[in-house]
Design a protein around this motif. Structure first.
Motif, PDB file in Angstrom:
ATOM      1  N   ALA A  92       0.880  -0.662   0.187  1.00  0.00           N
ATOM      2  CA  ALA A  92       0.081  -0.046   0.042  1.00  0.00           C
ATOM      3  C   ALA A  92       0.855   1.311  -0.136  1.00  0.00           C
ATOM      4  O   ALA A  92       0.827   2.124  -0.302  1.00  0.00           O
ATOM      5  N   GLU A  93       2.250   1.409   1.335  1.00  0.00           N
ATOM      6  CA  GLU A  93       3.096   2.593   0.946  1.00  0.00           C
ATOM      7  C   GLU A  93       3.869   2.618  -0.772  1.00  0.00           C
ATOM      8  O   GLU A  93       3.480   4.136  -0.947  1.00  0.00           O
ATOM      9  N   ALA A  94       4.039   1.819  -1.696  1.00  0.00           N
ATOM     10  CA  ALA A  94       4.546   1.991  -2.565  1.00  0.00           C
ATOM     11  C   ALA A  94       3.376   2.583  -3.713  1.00  0.00           C
ATOM     12  O   ALA A  94       3.445   3.346  -4.643  1.00  0.00           O
ATOM     13  N   ALA A 139      11.723   7.700  -8.024  1.00  0.00           N
ATOM     14  CA  ALA A 139      11.568   6.787  -8.022  1.00  0.00           C
ATOM     15  C   ALA A 139      12.968   5.667  -7.419  1.00  0.00           C
ATOM     16  O   ALA A 139      12.440   4.831  -6.510  1.00  0.00           O
ATOM     17  N   ASP A 140      14.028   5.990  -7.562  1.00  0.00           N
ATOM     18  CA  ASP A 140      14.496   4.582  -6.947  1.00  0.00           C
ATOM     19  C   ASP A 140      14.590   5.159  -5.026  1.00  0.00           C
ATOM     20  O   ASP A 140      14.215   3.913  -4.718  1.00  0.00           O
ATOM     21  N   VAL A 197      14.078  -3.722  -2.650  1.00  0.00           N
ATOM     22  CA  VAL A 197      14.658  -4.074  -1.624  1.00  0.00           C
ATOM     23  C   VAL A 197      14.032  -4.244   0.500  1.00  0.00           C
ATOM     24  O   VAL A 197      14.517  -4.947   0.601  1.00  0.00           O
ATOM     25  N   LEU A 198      14.114  -3.386   0.890  1.00  0.00           N
ATOM     26  CA  LEU A 198      13.832  -2.832   2.461  1.00  0.00           C
ATOM     27  C   LEU A 198      12.696  -4.160   2.978  1.00  0.00           C
ATOM     28  O   LEU A 198      12.839  -4.453   4.026  1.00  0.00           O
ATOM     29  N   SER A 199      12.073  -3.329   2.237  1.00  0.00           N
ATOM     30  CA  SER A 199      10.137  -4.471   2.296  1.00  0.00           C
ATOM     31  C   SER A 199       9.271  -4.881   1.707  1.00  0.00           C
ATOM     32  O   SER A 199       8.302  -5.880   1.763  1.00  0.00           O
ATOM     33  N   ALA A 257      21.826  -0.681  -0.039  1.00  0.00           N
ATOM     34  CA  ALA A 257      21.321  -0.792  -0.718  1.00  0.00           C
ATOM     35  C   ALA A 257      21.143   0.169  -2.121  1.00  0.00           C
ATOM     36  O   ALA A 257      21.374   0.024  -3.548  1.00  0.00           O
ATOM     37  N   TYR A 258      21.462   1.095  -1.800  1.00  0.00           N
ATOM     38  CA  TYR A 258      22.093   2.574  -2.771  1.00  0.00           C
ATOM     39  C   TYR A 258      23.049   2.543  -3.199  1.00  0.00           C
ATOM     40  O   TYR A 258      23.102   2.605  -4.233  1.00  0.00           O
ATOM     41  N   LEU A 259      24.213   2.055  -2.597  1.00  0.00           N
ATOM     42  CA  LEU A 259      25.520   2.384  -2.997  1.00  0.00           C
ATOM     43  C   LEU A 259      24.873   1.249  -4.519  1.00  0.00           C
ATOM     44  O   LEU A 259      26.026   0.743  -4.873  1.00  0.00           O
TER      45      LEU A 259
END
Length: 203
Positions: free
Chosen positions: A46-48, A79-80, A88-90, A153-155
């Protein structure tokens, strides 16, 4: 962002500075729902979807009109953030994230994305100083381990897309960080009259 905005306008370029979630009236309303944590009980999917709805309004009301007028656009996150936070995290399926991105973003993608990289502990300390006695938002309130994984995840994302992404060591003094960002802009984008979009992400 403020320093980059100043340098670009100093070149007599028209620039729109904006942010996500937010950046347009509809998206700002969704921002409150997301960052307050009101949507968290609904789950990551739902958050996405809410982030995608806010991004769609942001693009249609702010970003695309600015680009059409020949302006540069600098966005604090884009968007990233959904790829990393919800994907990635959820653990929202990457195919779902990709479909939402196709529907909302389409071909309107950043020409250059900065990942301002700091260790999680430093990032949380800075966030705490910025907000003073106020409470952290939905994501700042997450545990340290969450923020360590967020940085990783960002890296990893930046490493997969080196032509678009530039990692900046943000542990340095603000002026040094601003100079590093400006050096990349000059090398990759060659500031001129063409409208471009720059994303400012944070690890």
């Amino acid at each position: 962002m403020a320093s980059l905005l100043k340098r670009l306008t100093g070149r007599r370029l028209a620039v729109t500075a904006t942010r996500e979630p937010g950046g347009s009236p509809g998206a700002e309303a969704v921002r409150h729902v997301l960052l307050s944590g009101a949507a968290k009980p609904l789950g990551a999917h739902a958050e996405a979807i809410l982030f995608a709805a806010a991004r769609d309004d942001h693009l249609s009301q702010t970003i695309r009109p600015a680009l059409a007028r020949g302006k540069w656009v600098i966005s604090d996150r884009f968007a990233d953030s959904t790829r990393v936070y919800q994907g990635v995290l959820s653990n929202v399926d990457a195919r779902v994230i990709a479909r939402l991105e196709r529907l909302t973003v389409g071909d309107t993608r950043p020409d250059l994305t900065f990942v301002l990289d700091v260790p999680a502990e430093i990032g949380l300390e800075r966030a705490a100083r910025r907000r003073g006695n106020g409470a952290g938002d939905r994501f700042e309130a997450e545990a340290l381990d969450f923020h360590k994984k967020l940085r990783e995840a960002y890296l990893e994302l930046a490493a997969r897309e080196p032509d678009r992404c530039a990692i900046i060591d943000a542990t340095s003094a603000p002026d040094a960080v601003a100079d590093a960002v400006w050096a990349v802009v000059n090398t990759r984008l060659h500031p001129a009259e063409a409208p471009l979009m720059i994303e400012d992400a944070a690890s």
